[in-house]
Design an enzyme around this catalytic site. Structure first.
Site, PDB file in Angstrom:
ATOM      1  N   ASP A 135       0.791  -1.217   0.000  1.00 31.09           N
ATOM      2  CA  ASP A 135       0.000   0.000   0.000  1.00 31.09           C
ATOM      3  C   ASP A 135       0.831   1.278   0.000  1.00 31.09           C
ATOM      4  O   ASP A 135       0.324   2.346  -0.320  1.00 31.09           O
ATOM      5  CB  ASP A 135      -0.922   0.048   1.224  1.00 31.09           C
ATOM      6  N   CYS A 136       2.086   1.197   0.427  1.00 24.62           N
ATOM      7  CA  CYS A 136       2.882   2.409   0.523  1.00 24.62           C
ATOM      8  C   CYS A 136       4.363   2.081   0.425  1.00 24.62           C
ATOM      9  O   CYS A 136       4.750   0.919   0.312  1.00 24.62           O
ATOM     10  CB  CYS A 136       2.585   3.168   1.821  1.00 24.62           C
TER      11      CYS A 136
ATOM     12  N   CYS B 193       4.079   7.455  14.239  1.00 26.51           N
ATOM     13  CA  CYS B 193       4.376   6.650  13.051  1.00 26.51           C
ATOM     14  C   CYS B 193       4.388   7.526  11.792  1.00 26.51           C
ATOM     15  O   CYS B 193       3.412   8.236  11.524  1.00 26.51           O
ATOM     16  CB  CYS B 193       3.332   5.556  12.905  1.00 26.51           C
TER      17      CYS B 193
ATOM     18  N   ASP C 281      16.873  22.137 -29.956  1.00 31.21           N
ATOM     19  CA  ASP C 281      17.445  21.864 -31.264  1.00 31.21           C
ATOM     20  C   ASP C 281      16.489  22.476 -32.290  1.00 31.21           C
ATOM     21  O   ASP C 281      15.335  22.788 -31.958  1.00 31.21           O
ATOM     22  CB  ASP C 281      17.571  20.348 -31.451  1.00 31.21           C
TER      23      ASP C 281
ATOM     24  N   THR D  63      16.015  21.444 -36.152  1.00 35.13           N
ATOM     25  CA  THR D  63      15.366  20.547 -37.104  1.00 35.13           C
ATOM     26  C   THR D  63      14.611  19.426 -36.396  1.00 35.13           C
ATOM     27  O   THR D  63      15.188  18.673 -35.618  1.00 35.13           O
ATOM     28  CB  THR D  63      16.394  19.944 -38.068  1.00 35.13           C
TER      29      THR D  63
ATOM     30  N   ASP E 180      -3.242   9.025  12.602  1.00 35.62           N
ATOM     31  CA  ASP E 180      -2.256   8.354  11.757  1.00 35.62           C
ATOM     32  C   ASP E 180      -2.872   7.925  10.433  1.00 35.62           C
ATOM     33  O   ASP E 180      -2.366   8.246   9.357  1.00 35.62           O
ATOM     34  CB  ASP E 180      -1.694   7.134  12.488  1.00 35.62           C
TER      35      ASP E 180
END
Length: 758
Positions: A13-14, A408, A452, A454, A735
């Protein structure tokens, strides 16, 4: 010799999931070059024979709570590119490997795994089974866990209402213990592998600690909220993956192959270069190719993001995955499945997770010492007040446990990769490809854009306007020699010369010993004698230009034309003048860059007069008559004033693309330019450069918002926890809430329109 192995790993998930899987397997004997792809859900590694059994690797991943399924063995030590299957769909028909072999599942990314072991991760997660894809949340494994813990909590409340006192209390204890058991099991598995600071271990400690101080009801509620948070995180992660999974399904699974005037259905992955396929109205084109019969509107939006179908006919190129809208087309396959445009996009996306942004790398380093610091702070909160002030142990143990959950860094760890993944997906939908977070961050800091000429600022389709014979030669002789020297070249100027020779009825003579003198000329032996087609400067260095020839050449250059001199040893045969018009959106693209506060400059090997004519019309500065090494030197000089983005499409641009802070290849450019570049633009629009920079800036702003959300919420709740204003259930909500908020904020980039800047 080590062999490259790969597995599908479901339920990540992470970014912390990446770290946990990586750390679990990289310490095993014989394992090297571990790569874990979060978005693609894949683990790949090199394994020395007769060391660690593959079953042991799978067991380690399973013990962390992830699903894992072997993908088979790839060629030794070669990178593979695989995307996960979309929900409810069969495996993609072609899967791209570095060696061209097939496998049985889409495409992948190879991120450098985060090294920290903090934050949300696998232990304790009841991760998604592949069968869960496409189901509603309550039908998934995580959803069932939420329902199970909810039932336990509700049952405890019912028991408490019917039997208040010890019976009710023990009902909550039972609900907590049963609900936290899988979390504790996986926390223990992670700890055995040296990963002590996971959210699961903190969750287990907090729940058990709460039971010991008599907060059983709150402990059971926290277990339930934790499960809810896991579902929300899984939903958000899968949403972020959807855009990448869709890439695997752009190319149809089957194709109508034409053999001896009859068609038969074959797997698209089996098509070979040179074969003829039929695309009916409404069909997706099964391979990159060239139309040999038929004229139809072709919708390239699935590949390039170009919203309006383009009418294409014989000789025009088409992309695999584009949609034929009007009439049947017969198409000659020009690229194998592993080399087509979709494969190129997938490869760029695969490379993207490896090129991690400096901000992400810093957060990974920060998280490695942040989590131990939080644990130490929690211990101090538990111990110091009771020992030195006589405060109640129960109160400060509770606050210390709450601090563990608050601290956390889940949201912080996911803040950058979630934004990067969304930006890559949003860009790919518009034909804007970037090789990762490092490129996005560098693009956001660009101060100068160098082009550039061309094929980048101009259409790349020059036409011959003048053929001037010199020194007694004829126009036919000039074209004959020029055609012999340029035969086989794909350079736009060479193609234009060959087209003019063909129109004049000139036969191309046999040529040998052909070579390219970089930035100066093409050389070959034509009819046994050396001949050159080169710049005026090179011809003058060779001493073959008479004054009248130089005067005529300068006149043509003053008209804004590119000039090639055709000559043999000691004698100039003639001049060929060509004109390449600017792209229709070139002026608007330059205007948008200036509106963003950026400098724009054209770097070209063309003559000064032609360069001045083109640059003046577009309103940008220019540097002319530049060799490839001169472009590199110019970019180094411009870098003193800030980041430089170089945009080009030719082989000669490759050194400059590599030197720039960000090298961008136009989609019609050479394979060398695309491989060298950090990013690509598939629509060949000059205005897409400004679009790419706006997307990069919006992404970095989104990342700053995410970091602010993550750290801001932590700071607020750390203070309120120590002061006793918030408890365990608020801690887990904070959290989970921060992680979900950060992910949802990152997903806003999926709907961001960088073309409008909104």
């Amino acid at each position: 010799m080590a062999e490259r192995l790969e597995w599908n790993v479901t339920g990540m998930d992470c970014a912390s999931c990446v770290a946990k899987v990586t750390k679990a397997v990289e310490r095993m004997p014989g394992v090297a070059n571990v790569s874990v792809a979060l978005m693609a859900e894949k683990l790949s590694l090199d394994l020395e024979p007769e060391t660690t059994p593959k079953e042991k690797i799978e067991a380690a991943v399973k013990s962390l709570g992830y699903g894992i399924a072997a993908k088979g063995t790839a060629a030794p030590r070669k990178k593979t590119f695989v995307l996960p299957e979309s929900a409810g769909e069969a495996p993609s028909s072609k899967h791209i490997h570095g060696d061209g072999h097939h496998d049985d599942d889409g495409h992948d990314h190879h991120p450098k795994a985060a090294q920290g072991d903090s934050g949300h991760g696998s232990p304790g997660h009841i991760h998604d089974d592949p069968k869960d894809r496409g189901k509603r949340w309550y039908q998934t494994s995580k959803g069932k866990l939420v329902i199970f813990t909810a039932v336990l909590l509700a049952a405890a409340w019912v028991v408490e209402s019917l039997f208040p006192g010890p019976v009710g209390y023990w009902a909550f204890v039972a609900a907590c213990v049963i609900g936290v058991a899988p979390v504790a099991q996986r926390a223990f598995a992670a700890a055995r592998m040296g990963q002590f600071f996971t959210i699961e271990s903190l969750m287990t400690i907090a729940a058990i600690g709460a039971l010991f101080i008599g907060a059983a009801e709150e402990a059971a509620l926290v277990v339930f909220l934790f499960a809810v948070g896991e579902v929300l995180e899984g939903v958000a992660a899968n949403k972020a993956r959807d855009g990448i999974r869709a890439l695997a399904n752009l190319v149809p699974k089957t194709a109508l192959l034409e053999v001896s005037g009859k068609t038969r259905e074959v797997p698209a992955e089996s098509l070979e270069i040179g074969q003829i396929v039929l695309a009916r109205p409404g069909d997706r084109i099964p391979a990159d190719g060239e139309i040999i019969e038929g004229t139809s509107g072709v919708d390239d939006s699935p590949v390039t993001g170009e919203s309006v179908p383009v009418t294409k006919g014989p000789g025009d190129a088409v992309f695999a995955g584009s949609i034929n809208t009007e009439a049947a087309l017969r198409i000659k396959v020009t690229k194998a499945a592993e080399d087509n445009t979709i494969a190129r996009i997938i490869k760029l996306v695969e490379e993207a997770e490896e090129a991690r942004a400096p901000t992400e790398r810093f957060i990974d380093r920060f998280s490695r010492w942040y989590m131990p610091l939080i644990v130490a702070l929690s211990v101090l909160v538990i111990v110091v007040p009771p020992l030195f002030t006589g405060a109640p142990w129960e109160t400060w143990i509770y606050r210390g446990l709450t601090l563990l959950l608050i601290g956390c860094p889940c949201a912080l760890v996911i803040s950058v990769p979630a934004s990067i993944a969304s930006a890559l997906s949003a860009g790919a939908k518009r034909g804007l490809l970037m090789k990762g977070g490092a490129v996005i961050e560098a693009a956001a800091k660009v101060q100068t854009v160098a082009f550039d000429k061309t094929g980048t600022l101009t259409r790349g389709q020059p036409v011959v306007t003048d053929v001037v014979a010199l020194d007694g030669a004829t126009e036919a002789e000039v074209l004959t020699v020029a055609a012999g020297v340029e035969a086989g070249s794909s350079h736009p100027l060479a193609v234009a010369i060959m087209d003019r020779a063909a129109a004049a009825g000139v036969k191309t003579p046999a040529a040998t010993e052909g070579r390219n003198i970089v930035g100066k000329a093409a050389e070959a032996k034509v009819e046994g004698l050396l001949a050159w087609v080169g710049s005026l400067r090179f011809a003058m260095e060779k001493g073959v230009m008479a004054p009248e020839g130089v005067s005529r050449a300068e006149q043509l250059e003053a008209e804004g034309k590119s000039l090639s001199v055709v000559f043999r040893e000691g004698r100039a045969l003639g001049l060929i003048a060509l004109r390449d018009e600017p792209k229709t959106d070139a002026m608007e693209g330059v205007r948008q860059l200036k509106a963003l506060g950026l400098k724009a400059v054209m770097l070209t090997g063309d003559n000064a007069r032609t360069a001045a004519a083109i640059a003046g019309g577009l309103g940008l500065d220019h540097k002319a008559e530049m060799m490839p090494k001169d472009k590199v030197t110019a970019i180094r000089a411009m870098a003193a004033d800030g980041g430089v983005m170089m945009v080009g499409d030719g082989i000669n641009d490759a050194p400059a693309l590599a030197q720039a802070s960000v090298g961008v290849a136009m989609g019609s450019g050479t394979d060398v330019a695309l491989e060298t570049a950090d990013a690509a633009i598939l629509r060949d629009r000059v205005s897409d450069i400004a679009t790419k920079i706006r997307l990069a800036r919006a992404t970095m702003a989104n990342i700053r918002q995410n970091v602010t959300i993550a750290l801001g919420l932590k700071a607020v709740f750390l203070v309120t926890t120590v002061l006793g204003l918030t408890g365990l259930w608020i801690a887990i909500l904070a959290d989970t809430g921060a992680t979900v908020l950060v992910t949802l904020n990152a997903l806003r980039l999926l709907s961001y329109n960088p073309e409008k800047g909104a």
